[in-house]
Write an enzyme that holds these catalytic residues in place. Sequence first.
Site, PDB file in Angstrom:
ATOM      1  N   ASN A   1      -3.299   2.122   1.327  1.00 45.04           N
ATOM      2  CA  ASN A   1      -2.777   3.273   0.362  1.00 45.04           C
ATOM      3  C   ASN A   1      -4.147   3.568  -0.008  1.00 45.04           C
ATOM      4  O   ASN A   1      -4.141   2.754  -1.358  1.00 45.04           O
ATOM      5  CB  ASN A   1      -1.248   2.538  -0.316  1.00 45.04           C
ATOM      6  CG  ASN A   1      -0.443   1.448   0.389  1.00 45.04           C
ATOM      7  OD1 ASN A   1       0.121   2.187   0.724  1.00 45.04           O
ATOM      8  ND2 ASN A   1      -0.832   0.206   0.952  1.00 45.04           N
TER       9      ASN A   1
ATOM     10  N   GLU B   1       5.243   8.339   3.275  1.00 48.04           N
ATOM     11  CA  GLU B   1       4.921   7.184   2.263  1.00 48.04           C
ATOM     12  C   GLU B   1       6.468   6.371   2.019  1.00 48.04           C
ATOM     13  O   GLU B   1       7.353   7.343   1.084  1.00 48.04           O
ATOM     14  CB  GLU B   1       3.527   7.515   1.744  1.00 48.04           C
ATOM     15  CG  GLU B   1       2.800   7.617   2.100  1.00 48.04           C
ATOM     16  CD  GLU B   1       2.131   5.927   2.678  1.00 48.04           C
ATOM     17  OE1 GLU B   1       2.689   5.506   2.234  1.00 48.04           O
ATOM     18  OE2 GLU B   1       1.404   6.245   3.918  1.00 48.04           O
ATOM     19  N   GLY B   2       6.049   5.135   1.377  1.00 49.74           N
ATOM     20  CA  GLY B   2       7.108   4.369   0.617  1.00 49.74           C
ATOM     21  C   GLY B   2       7.927   3.769   0.572  1.00 49.74           C
ATOM     22  O   GLY B   2       9.247   3.314   0.238  1.00 49.74           O
TER      23      GLY B   2
ATOM     24  N   ARG C   1       4.242  -9.129  -0.862  1.00 53.56           N
ATOM     25  CA  ARG C   1       5.166  -9.182  -0.669  1.00 53.56           C
ATOM     26  C   ARG C   1       5.666 -10.096   0.363  1.00 53.56           C
ATOM     27  O   ARG C   1       5.185  -9.914   1.464  1.00 53.56           O
ATOM     28  CB  ARG C   1       5.037  -7.544  -0.141  1.00 53.56           C
ATOM     29  CG  ARG C   1       5.297  -6.714  -1.554  1.00 53.56           C
ATOM     30  CD  ARG C   1       4.953  -5.800  -1.504  1.00 53.56           C
ATOM     31  NE  ARG C   1       4.220  -4.943  -0.517  1.00 53.56           N
ATOM     32  CZ  ARG C   1       4.210  -3.557   0.395  1.00 53.56           C
ATOM     33  NH1 ARG C   1       4.673  -2.747  -0.067  1.00 53.56           N
ATOM     34  NH2 ARG C   1       3.369  -3.857   1.287  1.00 53.56           N
TER      35      ARG C   1
ATOM     36  N   GLU D   1      -1.359  -0.999   7.198  1.00 49.54           N
ATOM     37  CA  GLU D   1      -2.108   0.504   6.589  1.00 49.54           C
ATOM     38  C   GLU D   1      -2.258   0.106   5.454  1.00 49.54           C
ATOM     39  O   GLU D   1      -2.283  -0.855   5.231  1.00 49.54           O
ATOM     40  CB  GLU D   1       0.265   1.291   6.329  1.00 49.54           C
ATOM     41  CG  GLU D   1       0.438   1.265   4.930  1.00 49.54           C
ATOM     42  CD  GLU D   1       0.881   1.766   3.841  1.00 49.54           C
ATOM     43  OE1 GLU D   1       0.945   2.990   3.946  1.00 49.54           O
ATOM     44  OE2 GLU D   1       2.064   1.633   3.229  1.00 49.54           O
TER      45      GLU D   1
ATOM     46  N   LYS E   1      -0.341   8.027   8.459  1.00 48.79           N
ATOM     47  CA  LYS E   1      -0.833   7.053   9.400  1.00 48.79           C
ATOM     48  C   LYS E   1      -1.188   7.465  10.671  1.00 48.79           C
ATOM     49  O   LYS E   1      -1.883   6.630  12.075  1.00 48.79           O
ATOM     50  CB  LYS E   1       1.357   7.175   9.863  1.00 48.79           C
ATOM     51  CG  LYS E   1       1.828   6.213   8.532  1.00 48.79           C
ATOM     52  CD  LYS E   1       1.506   5.254   8.613  1.00 48.79           C
ATOM     53  CE  LYS E   1       2.616   4.428   7.822  1.00 48.79           C
ATOM     54  NZ  LYS E   1       2.762   4.806   5.661  1.00 48.79           N
TER      55      LYS E   1
HETATM   56  P1  ADP Z   1       5.369   2.608   4.131  1.00 47.59           P
HETATM   57  O1  ADP Z   1       3.819   3.925   3.518  1.00 47.59           O
HETATM   58  O2  ADP Z   1       6.544   3.318   4.115  1.00 47.59           O
HETATM   59  O3  ADP Z   1       5.209   1.943   2.793  1.00 47.59           O
HETATM   60  P2  ADP Z   1       4.410   1.033   6.350  1.00 47.59           P
HETATM   61  O4  ADP Z   1       3.108   1.139   7.518  1.00 47.59           O
HETATM   62  O5  ADP Z   1       4.339  -0.339   5.472  1.00 47.59           O
HETATM   63  O6  ADP Z   1       4.764   2.646   5.617  1.00 47.59           O
HETATM   64  O7  ADP Z   1       5.858   0.259   6.392  1.00 47.59           O
HETATM   65  C1  ADP Z   1       7.047  -0.027   6.040  1.00 47.59           C
HETATM   66  C2  ADP Z   1       6.792  -1.786   6.164  1.00 47.59           C
HETATM   67  O8  ADP Z   1       7.666  -1.711   6.950  1.00 47.59           O
HETATM   68  C3  ADP Z   1       5.680  -2.321   5.996  1.00 47.59           C
HETATM   69  O9  ADP Z   1       6.158  -2.756   4.736  1.00 47.59           O
HETATM   70  C4  ADP Z   1       6.318  -3.470   6.885  1.00 47.59           C
HETATM   71  O10 ADP Z   1       7.111  -4.323   6.925  1.00 47.59           O
HETATM   72  C5  ADP Z   1       7.131  -2.077   8.021  1.00 47.59           C
HETATM   73  N1  ADP Z   1       6.008  -2.711   9.136  1.00 47.59           N
HETATM   74  C6  ADP Z   1       5.384  -1.343   9.247  1.00 47.59           C
HETATM   75  N2  ADP Z   1       4.354  -1.535  10.150  1.00 47.59           N
HETATM   76  C7  ADP Z   1       5.059  -2.689  11.139  1.00 47.59           C
HETATM   77  C8  ADP Z   1       4.465  -3.654  12.383  1.00 47.59           C
HETATM   78  N3  ADP Z   1       3.805  -2.282  13.060  1.00 47.59           N
HETATM   79  N4  ADP Z   1       5.112  -4.806  12.743  1.00 47.59           N
HETATM   80  C9  ADP Z   1       6.106  -4.970  12.178  1.00 47.59           C
HETATM   81  N5  ADP Z   1       6.091  -4.209  10.348  1.00 47.59           N
HETATM   82  C10 ADP Z   1       6.263  -3.413   9.704  1.00 47.59           C
HETATM   83 MG    MG Z   2       3.234   0.287   3.197  1.00 52.78          MG
END
Ligand code: ADP
Ligand code: MG
Length: 490
Positions: free
Chosen positions: A155, A383-384, A463, A153, A320
Site C-alpha cells: 500500500n 484498492e480497499g 489484521r 500486496e 496489482k
Molecule cells: P485490497 O487492495 O483490496 O486491500 P488485497 O490484495 O489486500 O486488496 O486483497 C484483499 C484481501 O483479500 C486481503 O486482505 C486478504 O485477506 C485477501 N487476499 C488477497 N490476496 C490473497 C491471496 N493471494 N490469498 C489469500 N487471500 C488473499
Molecule cells: Mg489490502
Amino acid sequence: MAQKDDRVLLLNAPRLPLEDAKLEELTGDLHDFAHANGLVMRLSTDKLSSEVCQTTPLTLLPSPFPKNVFDEAVHLQNLYASLYHYIAYDFDFLINIHKNVVKTDDFTRNMVDILKKVREQGLKQPITLAIQRSDYMCHKDQHSAEYGLKQIEINNIASSMGAHAQRLTEWHIRILRALEVPEDVIKRAIPENKPIPMIAEALFKAWSHFNNPSAWVLVVVENVNQNQIDQRHVEYELEKLGVPMVNIIRRTLTQCYEQLSLNDASDLMIDGRPVAIVYFRAGYSPDHYPSNKEWEARERMELSTAIKTPWIGLQVANTKKAQQVLSEDGVLERFIGKPREARDVRASFAGMWALENKDEVTSKVIQGARKHPDAFVLKPQTEGGAALHTGEEMVQMLRELAEEERGAYILMEKLRPMIIENYLVLAKKPITFAKAVSELGVYGYAFGAKDAPELKTAGHLLRTKPESTAMGGVAAGHAVVDTPFLYEFI
Ligand code: ADP
Ligand code: MG
C-alpha cells in the site's frame, strides 16, 4: 492459541479459552482502555460524526506469529520502500505495463494519463515521499508444511490502521500482565510498535523541506469516513513535532477542485498560501473521483511543487498489475541492484500470473484455476478490500471475461495462512472465540530525491479474520485489528 497440529509450542502464553468471569472482566477493561486511548471508530450507522464512537473491532489478545517470519517482514520493508521509490520514476515501464489494463479500467487509465502529463511537463517537485505498508501472510507451504512470508500486496497510498495497532499493542501488553505472563516473556513476544511517530516524522521532514512556515499540510479525505480517528492521531502527532495546527487542513477531492489553484511558479495555492504536502488518505478508489472535477484536482496537485504522498508515479506503481509484472523473470532485478536483496524480496512473492497473454503457460494456469478454484484468487486493480474473486465466482469470471478485459486482472496463488485462535471483539456484539487467520503489515517510508531516498521502518499491524472469510480489511468489516505474539519453534 495456535492449533496443536501446527506443532507450535507457545511457552508461557495464556491458556485459552479463558474462564467466563475473567473474560467478562477483561472485555470490560478493554472497552474502557479503547475509549480512554482513542482506539475507537465512528458508528457504522453514523459515519459522519465522532460524537458517539465505538471500540475499534479488535482481538482481545495478541495472536501467535512466528518470530522468524515477522523478522523477515521487518527486514524487507526498507527494500520494498526503496524498490517502489525507484519504480515510481520509471515512466516508460509504468506506462508500458499498464497498456492492457487501461483498455477497460477507467480508474487506472485516468492515473496513467496524469502520469503522462507529468512526464511531458517534468516533475515540479523532485522530492517524493512514500508512506507505505506492505502486507503479508504467514503462509504454510503445501509440500514442505513450513511457514514462510508471502506478500499479499503493498500500500503506497492511505496506509491506515497504524494508530489503532499502536494502541492495541499497549492493551495487549496490559492484558498479558493481567494474565500473569512473566515480564521477560512479554518483552520478547511483543515487539515495539510505533508507526504513528514514524509517519508523522516523514510528514514533518517533507513539510520542513518545503521550508515555508505558512505552508499547508493538506490531508485529502473521503466525504464520509468511519475511521477518521485513525487519521486524526497522525495529525495530532504532526502538531507535536511542530507543524502548527492551523496549517493542517482536511479536504475532499471535490473541495480541492473548488479551492486549489496553481500559481505561475506551479505552487499549489489555497487561501493565498502554498501547499507543502498533500497527504492522501483518500484518492485510491474510483468512488473518490465521482466526476472529472476530482481528476482535474488530482492533476493540478501532480503538476505542482507540493510534495505528494504518494505522487502519481508511486500510485501507478502500486497496482496489482505492477506487483505481478515484478514477479516475472528478471523484472524485479532491474530495480534492485544487489542480488542478495533482490533474492530476499523475490522470496516473499506469491505466484502471480497475467491473464491476457496467449502463450501456453497462461492458458495452463487459467485451466488450472478453473479446475482448482481453491488454489487461486482473481484480483482487479481496485484498492480497499472490496473486490477479491474466489471459488465458483472466479471460475465464472475466468470463463466470461472478454478478451480486452483480461488485462485488468491478475491471477494469484491463494495463500494458506497459519490458523490461530483468538477472541474477536466487535462493539455491541457477543465476543467470539474463533479459529482465525492473520495478515501482517509493516510500515515504513522512503523520502527524498530520485537517487537518494532516506528509508525507515517502524511499526506493524496484524489484521485477523475468521478462517472462513475470504476478503480482508477492517474498514470493510471483514477483519479486526490485532498485534503479534512472537514465538519461536522449538
Ligand atoms: P485490497 O487492495 O483490496 O486491500 P488485497 O490484495 O489486500 O486488496 O486483497 C484483499 C484481501 O483479500 C486481503 O486482505 C486478504 O485477506 C485477501 N487476499 C488477497 N490476496 C490473497 C491471496 N493471494 N490469498 C489469500 N487471500 C488473499
Ligand atoms: Mg489490502
